[in-house]
Scaffold this active site. Structure first.
Site, PDB file in Angstrom:
ATOM      1  N   ARG A 134       1.260  -1.347  -0.034  1.00 35.64           N
ATOM      2  CA  ARG A 134       0.016   0.178  -0.211  1.00 35.64           C
ATOM      3  C   ARG A 134       0.727   1.324  -0.211  1.00 35.64           C
ATOM      4  NH1 ARG A 134      -5.320   1.785   2.995  1.00 35.64           N
ATOM      5  NH2 ARG A 134      -6.440  -0.209   1.000  1.00 35.64           N
ATOM      6  N   HIS A 161      -7.188   0.801  -6.955  1.00 31.98           N
ATOM      7  CA  HIS A 161      -7.115   0.326  -5.663  1.00 31.98           C
ATOM      8  C   HIS A 161      -7.858  -0.893  -6.237  1.00 31.98           C
ATOM      9  CE1 HIS A 161      -7.333  -1.409  -1.532  1.00 31.98           C
ATOM     10  NE2 HIS A 161      -8.430  -0.317  -1.261  1.00 31.98           N
ATOM     11  N   GLN A 164     -10.128  -3.525  -3.932  1.00 36.03           N
ATOM     12  CA  GLN A 164     -11.861  -3.514  -3.822  1.00 36.03           C
ATOM     13  C   GLN A 164     -12.449  -3.067  -4.903  1.00 36.03           C
ATOM     14  OE1 GLN A 164     -12.701  -1.886  -0.509  1.00 36.03           O
ATOM     15  NE2 GLN A 164     -14.720  -2.058  -1.293  1.00 36.03           N
ATOM     16  N   ASP A 256     -17.100   8.157  -2.548  1.00 41.43           N
ATOM     17  CA  ASP A 256     -15.720   7.881  -1.617  1.00 41.43           C
ATOM     18  C   ASP A 256     -15.031   9.328  -1.947  1.00 41.43           C
ATOM     19  OD1 ASP A 256     -12.990   6.842  -0.987  1.00 41.43           O
ATOM     20  OD2 ASP A 256     -11.861   6.601  -2.850  1.00 41.43           O
ATOM     21  N   CYS A 296     -16.170   2.539  -0.423  1.00 43.76           N
ATOM     22  CA  CYS A 296     -14.555   1.450  -0.253  1.00 43.76           C
ATOM     23  C   CYS A 296     -15.028   1.623   1.561  1.00 43.76           C
ATOM     24  CB  CYS A 296     -14.011   1.715  -1.068  1.00 43.76           C
ATOM     25  SG  CYS A 296     -13.261   3.314  -0.659  1.00 43.76           S
ATOM     26  N   ARG A 324     -14.274  -8.497   0.473  1.00 45.47           N
ATOM     27  CA  ARG A 324     -12.812  -8.198   0.717  1.00 45.47           C
ATOM     28  C   ARG A 324     -12.018  -9.531   0.564  1.00 45.47           C
ATOM     29  NH1 ARG A 324     -10.326  -3.018   0.817  1.00 45.47           N
ATOM     30  NH2 ARG A 324      -8.446  -4.483   0.086  1.00 45.47           N
TER      31      ARG A 324
HETATM   32  N1  NVA Z   1      -9.799   6.969  -2.211  1.00 44.97           N
HETATM   33  C1  NVA Z   1      -9.423   6.669  -0.504  1.00 44.97           C
HETATM   34  C2  NVA Z   1      -9.371   4.649  -0.772  1.00 44.97           C
HETATM   35  C3  NVA Z   1      -9.221   4.693   0.788  1.00 44.97           C
HETATM   36  C4  NVA Z   1     -10.070   2.847   0.697  1.00 44.97           C
HETATM   37  C5  NVA Z   1      -7.630   6.700  -0.165  1.00 44.97           C
HETATM   38  O1  NVA Z   1      -6.992   6.311  -1.144  1.00 44.97           O
HETATM   39  O2  NVA Z   1      -7.865   7.221   1.151  1.00 44.97           O
HETATM   40  N1   CP Z   2     -11.624   0.561   1.885  1.00 43.12           N
HETATM   41  C1   CP Z   2     -10.275   0.123   2.376  1.00 43.12           C
HETATM   42  O1   CP Z   2      -9.475  -0.136   1.025  1.00 43.12           O
HETATM   43  O2   CP Z   2     -10.289   0.013   3.603  1.00 43.12           O
HETATM   44  P1   CP Z   2      -9.229   0.169   4.614  1.00 43.12           P
HETATM   45  O3   CP Z   2      -8.371   0.865   4.110  1.00 43.12           O
HETATM   46  O4   CP Z   2      -9.789   0.216   6.344  1.00 43.12           O
HETATM   47  O5   CP Z   2      -7.646  -1.073   3.755  1.00 43.12           O
END
Ligand code: NVA
Ligand code: CP
Length: 352
Positions: A134, A161, A164, A256, A296, A324
């Site tokens: 990540r 992502h 997801q 989102d 998400c 997930r």
């Molecule tokens: N677009 C959001 C998704 C979180 C799962 C982010 O990148 O923070």
């Molecule tokens: N939706 C998602 O990826 O959640 P987290 O950021 O908690 O992993």
């Protein structure tokens, strides 16, 4: 070299075919899986996505049949950003398949701050069967996938992502069946979620409408990729700036965060620009009466979605979160095989 070239590799499609023998899924996974990565939705063909969904259904319905298929496999996760769902579903999923996980909290500094990604990759591949990242920069995931001789999974980057989005379209398939018949609408930031959802929607042949504020639109490279997929699948893609147009007649409405991780300092400025994109009861009324609400998570209640919508009977946000787990188990089984895959030609090392 010759022995490498003649080594059998199982077609991932075969790996994901429904088992004929309910009681013995490990046999189906006994050949080496082709070493692959999941950096982008684009790494899977449309047929592979549907095959992955079949495997996900089996894992969800009969988890006990798959207990132990990844025994002895080891996965490392480096996270430069916080996580609830992604971390726990990967850890619980790997554990339920018999493998083990090492989590490295990388939130204090970037992954490549201390040494090069090339050197990290060539260390990790000597010890570990699979790498989950990540990151802020998408190129970090791409580079790790290029250098490492073991599969790499994108667990969220600034650009995509994919885990997801796969869970989300699997959730839609559970609700609607044939995904090529649904109208999927996304309203909000043209971010990592929007990109992966556009690519996934194109791959499953859906009608996809995405509305973003003008200055917060989609990455044009992703749009080009999605259009190329849509030419193949006959998906219909609409890129818009009016959330009302996007949502009109939709079977599912997705949103989102307005300020993703790394953009929190822009939250105030974005709140004013994104206000017309809030998913509230008025916007949802433009969708079909049965339309699902999707997110998400984490959600920012009162910003991109109201309590009334996220807590409504049509909200499937916790189904998405549950899925997930199941989709990532399928991804792990696909990438690691569960049999001799760990000794595949790309890996020159013997595991302890
Ligand atoms: N677009 C959001 C998704 C979180 C799962 C982010 O990148 O923070
Ligand atoms: N939706 C998602 O990826 O959640 P987290 O950021 O908690 O992993």
């Amino acid at each position: 070299m010759e022995c490498y070239e003649t080594q059998m590799r199982t077609d991932p499609m075969a790996l994901m075919s429904p088992p004929t023998m309910k009681t013995n899924p490990p046999n189906l996974l006994s050949e080496a899986a082709a070493p692959r990565d999941l950096v982008s939705i684009h790494d899977l063909s449309p047929a592979e996505i549907l095959a992955l969904f079949n495997l996900t259904s089996m894992l969800k319905q009969r988890p006990a049949d798959f207990r132990g298929v990844l025994a002895g496999k080891q996965m490392v996760m480096f996270f430069e950003k916080p996580s609830l769902r992604t971390r726990l579903t990967f850890e619980a999923g790997m554990d339920s398949l018999g493998g083990s996980t090492f989590f490295v909290d990388q939130t204090a500094s970037r992954l490549n701050a201390r040494e090069s990604l090339y050197d990290i990759a060539h260390n990790l591949e000597r010890w570990i069967d699979l790498i989950v990242l990540r990151t802020f920069s998408h190129s970090v995931v791409e580079e790790m996938a290029t250098y490492a001789g073991v599969p790499v999974i994108n667990a969220l980057s600034e650009l995509e992502h994919p885990c997801q989005a796969l869970a989300d379209f699997f959730t839609l398939q559970e609700h609607f069946g044939d995904l090529s018949k649904i109208h999927f609408a996304y309203v909000g930031d043209g971010n990592n979620m929007a990109h992966s959802l556009l690519l996934a929607g194109a791959a499953v042949g859906a009608k996809v409408s995405i509305a973003t504020p003008e200055r917060y639109g989609l990455n044009p490279v992703i749009v080009t990729m999605a259009k190329a997929i849509a030419d193949e699948t006959k998906a219909s893609l609409r890129i818009l700036i009016d959330p009302r147009k996007a949502v009109a007649g939709a079977d599912a409405v997705y949103t989102d965060a307005w300020a993703s991780m790394g953009h929190e300092h822009e939250a105030e400025e974005r709140a004013a620009i994104f206000a017309p994109f809030q998913v509230n009861a008025t916007l949802m009324q433009l969708a079909k009466p049965h339309a699902l609400f999707m997110h998400c998570l984490p959600a920012h209640r009162g910003c991109e979605v109201t309590d009334q919508v996220i807590d409504s009977l049509n909200s499937v946000v916790f189904d998405q979160a549950e899925n997930r787990l199941h989709i990532q188990k399928a991804i792990l089984v696909w990438l690691l095989g569960g049999g001799v895959g760990r000794f595949s030609a790309r890996s020159s090392h013997a595991h302890a």
